[in-house]
Structures are given as C-alpha cells and as structure tokens.
Motif scaffolding. Sequence first.
Motif, PDB file in Angstrom:
ATOM      1  N   PRO A 104       0.808  -1.232   0.000  1.00  0.00           N
ATOM      2  CA  PRO A 104       0.000   0.000   0.000  1.00  0.00           C
ATOM      3  C   PRO A 104       0.835   1.273   0.000  1.00  0.00           C
ATOM      4  CG  PRO A 104       0.022  -0.963   2.185  1.00  0.00           C
ATOM      5  CD  PRO A 104       0.727  -1.939   1.283  1.00  0.00           C
ATOM      6  N   TYR A 105       2.123   1.169   0.339  1.00  0.00           N
ATOM      7  CA  TYR A 105       2.974   2.355   0.418  1.00  0.00           C
ATOM      8  C   TYR A 105       3.597   2.725  -0.928  1.00  0.00           C
ATOM      9  CZ  TYR A 105       2.560   1.513   5.415  1.00  0.00           C
ATOM     10  OH  TYR A 105       2.066   1.314   6.685  1.00  0.00           O
ATOM     11  N   SER A 106       3.547   1.804  -1.885  1.00  0.00           N
ATOM     12  CA  SER A 106       4.150   2.086  -3.188  1.00  0.00           C
ATOM     13  C   SER A 106       3.175   1.919  -4.352  1.00  0.00           C
ATOM     14  CB  SER A 106       5.355   1.166  -3.418  1.00  0.00           C
ATOM     15  OG  SER A 106       4.949  -0.195  -3.436  1.00  0.00           O
ATOM     16  N   MET A 107       1.991   1.366  -4.096  1.00  0.00           N
ATOM     17  CA  MET A 107       1.042   1.093  -5.176  1.00  0.00           C
ATOM     18  C   MET A 107      -0.176   1.995  -5.067  1.00  0.00           C
ATOM     19  SD  MET A 107      -0.523  -2.567  -6.436  1.00  0.00           S
ATOM     20  CE  MET A 107       1.063  -3.030  -7.125  1.00  0.00           C
ATOM     21  N   VAL A 155      -4.113   7.997  -6.241  1.00  0.00           N
ATOM     22  CA  VAL A 155      -3.772   8.099  -4.833  1.00  0.00           C
ATOM     23  C   VAL A 155      -3.228   6.760  -4.345  1.00  0.00           C
ATOM     24  CG1 VAL A 155      -6.060   7.415  -4.023  1.00  0.00           C
ATOM     25  CG2 VAL A 155      -4.620   8.849  -2.576  1.00  0.00           C
ATOM     26  N   LEU A 156      -2.283   6.805  -3.400  1.00  0.00           N
ATOM     27  CA  LEU A 156      -1.721   5.581  -2.841  1.00  0.00           C
ATOM     28  C   LEU A 156      -2.771   4.835  -2.018  1.00  0.00           C
ATOM     29  CD1 LEU A 156       1.803   6.782  -1.623  1.00  0.00           C
ATOM     30  CD2 LEU A 156       1.335   5.222  -3.522  1.00  0.00           C
ATOM     31  N   LEU A 157      -2.677   3.520  -2.012  1.00  0.00           N
ATOM     32  CA  LEU A 157      -3.586   2.718  -1.195  1.00  0.00           C
ATOM     33  C   LEU A 157      -3.424   3.056   0.284  1.00  0.00           C
ATOM     34  CD1 LEU A 157      -3.218  -0.771  -2.946  1.00  0.00           C
ATOM     35  CD2 LEU A 157      -5.072   0.889  -3.204  1.00  0.00           C
ATOM     36  N   ASN A 158      -2.239   3.454   0.665  1.00  0.00           N
ATOM     37  CA  ASN A 158      -1.991   3.843   2.053  1.00  0.00           C
ATOM     38  C   ASN A 158      -2.871   5.022   2.459  1.00  0.00           C
ATOM     39  OD1 ASN A 158      -0.295   4.089   4.604  1.00  0.00           O
ATOM     40  ND2 ASN A 158       0.115   6.068   3.631  1.00  0.00           N
ATOM     41  N   ILE A 160      -5.754   5.735   1.347  1.00  0.00           N
ATOM     42  CA  ILE A 160      -7.164   5.346   1.374  1.00  0.00           C
ATOM     43  C   ILE A 160      -7.508   4.588   2.652  1.00  0.00           C
ATOM     44  CG2 ILE A 160      -8.966   4.024   0.188  1.00  0.00           C
ATOM     45  CD1 ILE A 160      -7.477   4.438  -2.412  1.00  0.00           C
ATOM     46  N   TYR A 161      -6.581   3.748   3.117  1.00  0.00           N
ATOM     47  CA  TYR A 161      -6.911   2.815   4.199  1.00  0.00           C
ATOM     48  C   TYR A 161      -6.149   3.064   5.502  1.00  0.00           C
ATOM     49  CZ  TYR A 161      -8.986   0.171   0.353  1.00  0.00           C
ATOM     50  OH  TYR A 161      -9.741  -0.208  -0.724  1.00  0.00           O
ATOM     51  N   LYS A 162      -5.342   4.091   5.585  1.00  0.00           N
ATOM     52  CA  LYS A 162      -4.505   4.289   6.771  1.00  0.00           C
ATOM     53  C   LYS A 162      -5.306   4.591   8.036  1.00  0.00           C
ATOM     54  CE  LYS A 162      -3.655   9.155   5.581  1.00  0.00           C
ATOM     55  NZ  LYS A 162      -2.595  10.147   5.234  1.00  0.00           N
ATOM     56  N   HIS A 163      -6.565   4.992   7.899  1.00  0.00           N
ATOM     57  CA  HIS A 163      -7.385   5.318   9.067  1.00  0.00           C
ATOM     58  C   HIS A 163      -8.048   4.084   9.677  1.00  0.00           C
ATOM     59  CE1 HIS A 163     -10.260   5.062   5.744  1.00  0.00           C
ATOM     60  NE2 HIS A 163     -11.202   4.832   6.660  1.00  0.00           N
ATOM     61  N   LEU A 164      -7.933   2.918   9.028  1.00  0.00           N
ATOM     62  CA  LEU A 164      -8.623   1.717   9.495  1.00  0.00           C
ATOM     63  C   LEU A 164      -7.909   1.090  10.690  1.00  0.00           C
ATOM     64  CD1 LEU A 164      -9.464  -0.017   6.086  1.00  0.00           C
ATOM     65  CD2 LEU A 164     -10.985   1.358   7.517  1.00  0.00           C
ATOM     66  N   PRO A 165      -8.653   0.457  11.587  1.00  0.00           N
ATOM     67  CA  PRO A 165      -8.033  -0.247  12.717  1.00  0.00           C
ATOM     68  C   PRO A 165      -7.139  -1.383  12.225  1.00  0.00           C
ATOM     69  CG  PRO A 165     -10.397   0.042  13.063  1.00  0.00           C
ATOM     70  CD  PRO A 165     -10.127   0.427  11.647  1.00  0.00           C
ATOM     71  N   TYR A 166      -6.048  -1.604  12.912  1.00  0.00           N
ATOM     72  CA  TYR A 166      -5.084  -2.674  12.641  1.00  0.00           C
ATOM     73  C   TYR A 166      -4.328  -2.481  11.328  1.00  0.00           C
ATOM     74  CZ  TYR A 166      -8.128  -4.805  16.127  1.00  0.00           C
ATOM     75  OH  TYR A 166      -8.891  -5.038  17.246  1.00  0.00           O
ATOM     76  N   TYR A 167      -4.550  -1.355  10.658  1.00  0.00           N
ATOM     77  CA  TYR A 167      -3.794  -1.097   9.434  1.00  0.00           C
ATOM     78  C   TYR A 167      -2.308  -1.018   9.785  1.00  0.00           C
ATOM     79  CZ  TYR A 167      -2.051   1.296   5.282  1.00  0.00           C
ATOM     80  OH  TYR A 167      -1.341   1.623   4.151  1.00  0.00           O
ATOM     81  N   PRO A 168      -1.407  -1.568   8.939  1.00  0.00           N
ATOM     82  CA  PRO A 168      -1.618  -2.098   7.576  1.00  0.00           C
ATOM     83  C   PRO A 168      -1.807  -3.618   7.516  1.00  0.00           C
ATOM     84  CG  PRO A 168       0.707  -1.831   7.945  1.00  0.00           C
ATOM     85  CD  PRO A 168       0.031  -1.404   9.229  1.00  0.00           C
TER      86      PRO A 168
END
Length: 328
Positions: A104-107, A155-158, A160-168
């Motif tokens: 998620p940090y590069s894609m 936008v990076l996947l990071n 989009i989803y960085k606010h989710l619990p237990y991410y990454p």
Amino acid sequence: MEEYFILFDYEYRRIVLFDGSNKLKIIKLQVGNPKKLSLEFNVHIKHYNYHSKRKCVKYCNLILNHCWRFRTKDYGSRDNLSNCCSEFNSFQIMYSTNKEPLNPYSMTLKQGLQHLQDQLKIRQQSINGEDKLIMFKCNFDECKPQIQSNMNKNVLLNDIYKHLPYYPNIQIHWKIDFMFMVSYKHTISIQRAEIPKIISNEDAIIPPNQKSTFNPLLYKCDIHQLKIFLNKTCLTKEKSDNNLKLLLHEVIKNNCLCDLIPKEILSTRKKVIEQQIGYNKENEDKLILNDKILNDKILTILNELKILYHDDIHKKMGYPLELHHICA
C-alpha cells in the motif's frame, strides 16, 4: 520438473518443500521477513500459462517473488496456491474468492486495479481461452470498506486505508465485475456457402445397384430425394435404421417433444404431431416422416440441425458430428 509436498510456515514466513520420492529431503524458501509479528509488504505473485506442444498439455503456473516458479495442473490448484502465498503479505486485496498481496505504500489504486485485471486475464485464459478484455469495473460503493466514487485513482492505497483499525495488517475486499472473450485471432474465419434452391431430378436418381440411404439433414429443395428413399424402402420392406427416427422416438418417449415445437402451437399441436408421425411407444420404425412433418415451422430443431450439419466449419472438420452430438 520435480514434484514436492508443500508446507506453509506463516509464523516465520517460509515455505517448506518435501521431495515426493524422498521425504527426508527438505527445501526451505524464505518468502518474507522471518521475524515474528513483523510486517511484510514485498510478497509478489505473478500468474502465467504454459502450453506444452510436446505433451499437448496446458499448465497453470505462478512466479513467487520474481524467482520461484511453481507449476500446477489446473487453474483451481493455482488459485489455492496463490491464496496461500498471499497470506505471507501483511496487506491483501480480496476479490471474489482470490487474494492478491499488494504494497500500500508504493502502489496506487490505479496500479492495484491494473494488477488485478492482468491476473484475471491469465486466469480466464487458462479456464476457457478468453484472453480479450470486454469489461472491467470496480464497484467502489460495494467494496468493504467502501471507496468514494470520485476517488482519485492515482492516490496511494496507504492514503485510502490508513485510518482503518489494525492497518496495515488487514485484508480489503474489492467488488470487481469483469468479462473476457476469446480474441478473433484464435477463431476460424469462414463464409457460409449459399444453399442451392433447386436441384434437378437427374441428380437425385439413385442407381439400381446402389443401396439407398436416407440423410435426415436434407434441405427443403431435396425433398424429392426423401420421397425416392421412402418409396424404395416401402417396396423392399427393409427395416428402417433411420437415425432421425430413433432420435425423434427417444425425444417423444422422454416427454421432450415440447422442446422441438414452437411455443405458439405447443398447446394445440403436440398430440396432433404425435398422431401425424405415427408415434408408437414400443416401435420407433412406425414413425412416419414426410414433407409435412419435416416442416421448419413445426419441428424447429430440424432446420437448426440442417444448418449445423451443412455448415462450412463442419465440413472443414470432416463431418465428425452425429445427430446426437449436434442435438446435445
């Protein structure tokens, strides 16, 4: 190519291979970070198909982390192997029953969708030869968690989803609709030959020393050939071995005559047609076939049979299909 029993060690992110002939021989593949409770984002899986011309076999293969190649016998086995290998990655995208490891940090979202599209193309090609994309769509509102419909795909996947619990260390579900087809380069280009409307009676004469045989797939213009055959059969009192009679008798016997009759006349003509053709449950030879019965508007399947049987592509195949093959 060697066969191995495979064991997945997710605690230390490694694959253990046991030699099929010598189980004491062990090979270890370190897929990711071996430290416990560590994160891993560099697991990479690529699917590809291999056609062995020598064995006339198609294999479903995958490459793990750009270096290890695995061969499976079918796409289902490859899907299972791919899903198991995806578990080594901390961040996973799940679509349908398949999983894909992504970083998620590069894609970006666009790159992730393109990767899934490429994998699906290889998968569909291995199933039934479909290699041309017709439609590919991600339903953002049906993803879990949802993605905004106006989301910038670069936008990076990071982000989009960085606010989710237990991410990454999570698994995301994407709802993908797709459709592929067999590309035209893999099809045979033919043109249907014109059907003659009139055939002279001279061409229909059967020599006396030649045994008459009935081709049930005649065109309407060939009805005189059918009459000649029926007349000669009646004179010689030979037992009919007509494949079409056997076929129709079996269809009626199994209460499937309605499948051959147009719906608009089904309710009133089924019993009438059975009477017209002289249907006898115990004797298929008593079936009567004449120009009234061989009517494209009554037994509609006959017209389709004739077209398929006389089609140029069937000719190119050497006419290998029998009646039951075509009807199936």
